[in-house]
Scaffold this motif. Structure first.
Motif, PDB file in Angstrom:
ATOM      1  N   VAL A  68       0.999  -1.147   0.015  1.00 39.33           N
ATOM      2  CA  VAL A  68      -0.006  -0.094  -0.064  1.00 39.33           C
ATOM      3  C   VAL A  68       0.772   1.329   0.083  1.00 39.33           C
ATOM      4  CG1 VAL A  68      -1.715   1.220   1.250  1.00 39.33           C
ATOM      5  CG2 VAL A  68      -2.000  -1.235   1.024  1.00 39.33           C
ATOM      6  N   ALA A  69       1.988   1.181   0.986  1.00 42.97           N
ATOM      7  CA  ALA A  69       2.799   2.406   0.995  1.00 42.97           C
ATOM      8  C   ALA A  69       3.439   2.437  -0.505  1.00 42.97           C
ATOM      9  CB  ALA A  69       3.830   2.494   1.974  1.00 42.97           C
ATOM     10  N   ALA A  70       3.863   1.317  -1.155  1.00 40.88           N
ATOM     11  CA  ALA A  70       4.505   1.628  -2.576  1.00 40.88           C
ATOM     12  C   ALA A  70       3.730   2.321  -3.557  1.00 40.88           C
ATOM     13  CB  ALA A  70       5.264   0.211  -3.041  1.00 40.88           C
ATOM     14  N   ALA A  71       2.444   1.794  -3.507  1.00 40.82           N
ATOM     15  CA  ALA A  71       1.231   2.220  -4.649  1.00 40.82           C
ATOM     16  C   ALA A  71       0.777   3.665  -4.349  1.00 40.82           C
ATOM     17  CB  ALA A  71      -0.017   1.210  -4.358  1.00 40.82           C
ATOM     18  N   LEU A  72       0.553   4.107  -3.050  1.00 39.08           N
ATOM     19  CA  LEU A  72       0.148   5.230  -2.992  1.00 39.08           C
ATOM     20  C   LEU A  72       1.398   6.266  -2.809  1.00 39.08           C
ATOM     21  CD1 LEU A  72      -2.238   4.776   0.085  1.00 39.08           C
ATOM     22  CD2 LEU A  72      -2.825   5.194  -2.392  1.00 39.08           C
ATOM     23  N   GLY A  73       2.516   5.638  -2.488  1.00 38.95           N
ATOM     24  CA  GLY A  73       3.787   6.715  -2.591  1.00 38.95           C
ATOM     25  C   GLY A  73       4.027   7.155  -3.972  1.00 38.95           C
TER      26      GLY A  73
ATOM     27  N   TYR B  69       2.104  17.909   4.803  1.00 38.84           N
ATOM     28  CA  TYR B  69       1.423  16.806   5.566  1.00 38.84           C
ATOM     29  C   TYR B  69       1.981  15.463   5.718  1.00 38.84           C
ATOM     30  CZ  TYR B  69      -2.155  20.671   5.651  1.00 38.84           C
ATOM     31  OH  TYR B  69      -2.601  21.891   5.775  1.00 38.84           O
ATOM     32  N   ALA B  70       2.611  15.123   4.533  1.00 31.08           N
ATOM     33  CA  ALA B  70       3.226  13.933   4.447  1.00 31.08           C
ATOM     34  C   ALA B  70       4.401  14.066   5.445  1.00 31.08           C
ATOM     35  CB  ALA B  70       3.741  13.720   2.985  1.00 31.08           C
ATOM     36  N   VAL B  71       4.999  15.095   5.644  1.00 32.26           N
ATOM     37  CA  VAL B  71       6.221  15.320   6.529  1.00 32.26           C
ATOM     38  C   VAL B  71       5.667  15.356   8.056  1.00 32.26           C
ATOM     39  CG1 VAL B  71       8.029  16.800   7.501  1.00 32.26           C
ATOM     40  CG2 VAL B  71       7.596  16.694   5.083  1.00 32.26           C
ATOM     41  N   VAL B  72       4.561  15.812   8.271  1.00 37.99           N
ATOM     42  CA  VAL B  72       3.862  15.789   9.540  1.00 37.99           C
ATOM     43  C   VAL B  72       3.528  14.189   9.911  1.00 37.99           C
ATOM     44  CG1 VAL B  72       1.791  16.261  10.917  1.00 37.99           C
ATOM     45  CG2 VAL B  72       2.824  18.188   9.584  1.00 37.99           C
ATOM     46  N   LEU B  73       2.999  13.457   8.882  1.00 39.52           N
ATOM     47  CA  LEU B  73       2.732  11.968   8.892  1.00 39.52           C
ATOM     48  C   LEU B  73       3.972  11.326   9.367  1.00 39.52           C
ATOM     49  CD1 LEU B  73       0.207  10.515   8.770  1.00 39.52           C
ATOM     50  CD2 LEU B  73       0.820   9.762   6.451  1.00 39.52           C
TER      51      LEU B  73
ATOM     52  N   PHE C  34       5.417   4.889   4.495  1.00 41.34           N
ATOM     53  CA  PHE C  34       5.039   5.672   3.371  1.00 41.34           C
ATOM     54  C   PHE C  34       5.879   6.758   2.998  1.00 41.34           C
ATOM     55  CE2 PHE C  34       2.440   9.407   2.257  1.00 41.34           C
ATOM     56  CZ  PHE C  34       2.164   9.047   1.142  1.00 41.34           C
ATOM     57  N   PHE C  35       6.455   7.413   4.171  1.00 44.09           N
ATOM     58  CA  PHE C  35       7.006   8.579   3.665  1.00 44.09           C
ATOM     59  C   PHE C  35       8.315   8.323   2.894  1.00 44.09           C
ATOM     60  CE2 PHE C  35       9.881  11.983   4.602  1.00 44.09           C
ATOM     61  CZ  PHE C  35       9.286  13.216   4.060  1.00 44.09           C
ATOM     62  N   PRO C  36       9.215   7.416   3.031  1.00 43.78           N
ATOM     63  CA  PRO C  36      10.702   7.344   2.187  1.00 43.78           C
ATOM     64  C   PRO C  36      10.349   6.916   0.812  1.00 43.78           C
ATOM     65  CG  PRO C  36      10.748   6.047   4.362  1.00 43.78           C
ATOM     66  CD  PRO C  36       9.533   6.418   4.125  1.00 43.78           C
ATOM     67  N   ILE C  37       9.226   6.283   0.434  1.00 44.15           N
ATOM     68  CA  ILE C  37       9.065   5.881  -0.745  1.00 44.15           C
ATOM     69  C   ILE C  37       8.516   7.297  -1.452  1.00 44.15           C
ATOM     70  CG2 ILE C  37       7.457   4.870  -2.381  1.00 44.15           C
ATOM     71  CD1 ILE C  37       7.457   2.568  -0.525  1.00 44.15           C
ATOM     72  N   LEU C  38       7.516   7.952  -0.922  1.00 42.28           N
ATOM     73  CA  LEU C  38       6.970   9.343  -1.400  1.00 42.28           C
ATOM     74  C   LEU C  38       8.116  10.359  -1.545  1.00 42.28           C
ATOM     75  CD1 LEU C  38       4.666  11.055  -2.270  1.00 42.28           C
ATOM     76  CD2 LEU C  38       4.534  11.668   0.264  1.00 42.28           C
ATOM     77  N   SER C  39       8.942  10.423  -0.658  1.00 37.63           N
ATOM     78  CA  SER C  39      10.055  11.443  -0.713  1.00 37.63           C
ATOM     79  C   SER C  39      11.081  11.101  -1.923  1.00 37.63           C
ATOM     80  CB  SER C  39      10.699  11.688   0.621  1.00 37.63           C
ATOM     81  OG  SER C  39      11.188  10.548   1.186  1.00 37.63           O
ATOM     82  N   ASN C  40      11.491   9.920  -1.743  1.00 36.03           N
ATOM     83  CA  ASN C  40      12.624   9.521  -2.604  1.00 36.03           C
ATOM     84  C   ASN C  40      11.954   9.394  -4.154  1.00 36.03           C
ATOM     85  OD1 ASN C  40      13.865   8.858  -0.214  1.00 36.03           O
ATOM     86  ND2 ASN C  40      15.102   6.846  -1.410  1.00 36.03           N
ATOM     87  N   THR C  41      10.699   9.016  -4.383  1.00 35.88           N
ATOM     88  CA  THR C  41      10.307   9.065  -5.793  1.00 35.88           C
ATOM     89  C   THR C  41       9.882  10.298  -6.113  1.00 35.88           C
ATOM     90  OG1 THR C  41       9.188   7.040  -5.354  1.00 35.88           O
ATOM     91  CG2 THR C  41       8.496   8.145  -7.274  1.00 35.88           C
TER      92      THR C  41
END
Length: 255
Positions: free
Chosen positions: A68-73, A93-97, A129-136
């Protein structure tokens, strides 16, 4: 040099385990205070049936959260790359999370969500979730400007630039984030299980650790901890292998 990459950590690990066993035996430390690695290994083998069932429960939550983290990220990162305004609006807000301690919000999630499994999944997802979002997002925004100008010169559409230029550029970043999130999803699942305290036959490894602690079965506690560590290492190695197979033919990091 490639062999040293695996040999040196193995030697350090063996030296650590040997020193640990020697300290326990030389000082006659009782097992209810600090069991030696030999006793931990014996306990792991003896209690494998119950611990392996709990491991499968934890792994189900871990891998579900990672997917789920990979898909949403990935989805959000693509949206951010297409709209700078959207990135500026939602990324904070992703940072807050990310910076909110999971042990602080896990009790609330478990109260709000009736299904304990879903609550544990949400907790593990928050951590992963956050590492995938930020890196991508970083990878999608790191496209070579000269190549972008070339695509623009040949009249490439936004979809073509995304599919043929930006996503391949971001793939190493995404895989790096995935390797990080693999271990974090396991940590999130364990932390959520500690907070939930769910027992019974379908309980995870965190409950087995708490159960062993309450009963002063310290070798069993260490066996469960060792199982978590080995699982985290295997997850990282598996994701590293996936990254190597996907990048070895064209990216400098895997040559």
């Amino acid at each position: 040099m490639r062999h040293l990459k695996y040999l040196l950590p193995a030697l350090v690990g063996l030296a650590f385990l040997g020193g640990w066993e020697w300290i326990v035996r030389a000082n006659a430390i009782p097992p209810y205070i600090l069991p030696g690695p030999v006793l931990v290994a014996r306990t792991l083998a003896r209690d494998w049936n119950s611990l392996s069932v709990s491991l499968l429960v934890t792994l189900q939550i871990t891998f579900a959260a990672l997917v789920v983290a990979a898909a949403l990220g990935l989805l959000l990162a693509v949206l951010f790359s297409q709209s700078r305004l959207l990135e500026l609006s939602l990324f904070p807000y992703a940072v807050v999370l990310q910076v909110t301690p999971i042990v602080a919000v896990a009790p609330l999630i478990i109260i709000w969500v009736e299904d304990v499994r879903v609550a544990l999944l949400i907790c593990a997802w928050i951590v992963a979730f956050f590492p995938i979002l930020s890196n991508t997002t970083l990878g999608l925004n790191s496209t070579d400007r000269n190549l972008e100008d070339l695509f623009r010169l040949y009249g490439a559409t936004r979809w073509q630039k995304l599919w043929r230029l930006r996503l391949p550029t971001a793939l190493p970043y995404f895989l790096a984030g995935l390797r990080i999130s693999g271990g974090l999803s396991l940590i999130g699942a364990i932390a959520a299980e500690f907070v939930a305290g769910t027992g019974g036959a379908a309980s995870g490894l965190a409950y087995r650790i708490m159960e062993a602690g309450f009963q002063l079965q310290i070798p069993r506690m260490f066996a469960a901890l060792a199982l978590i560590c080995f699982t985290g290492i295997l997850i990282y190695l598996a994701l590293s292998l996936v990254s190597h197979l996907m990048l070895r033919r064209w990216h400098e990091s895997e040559r």
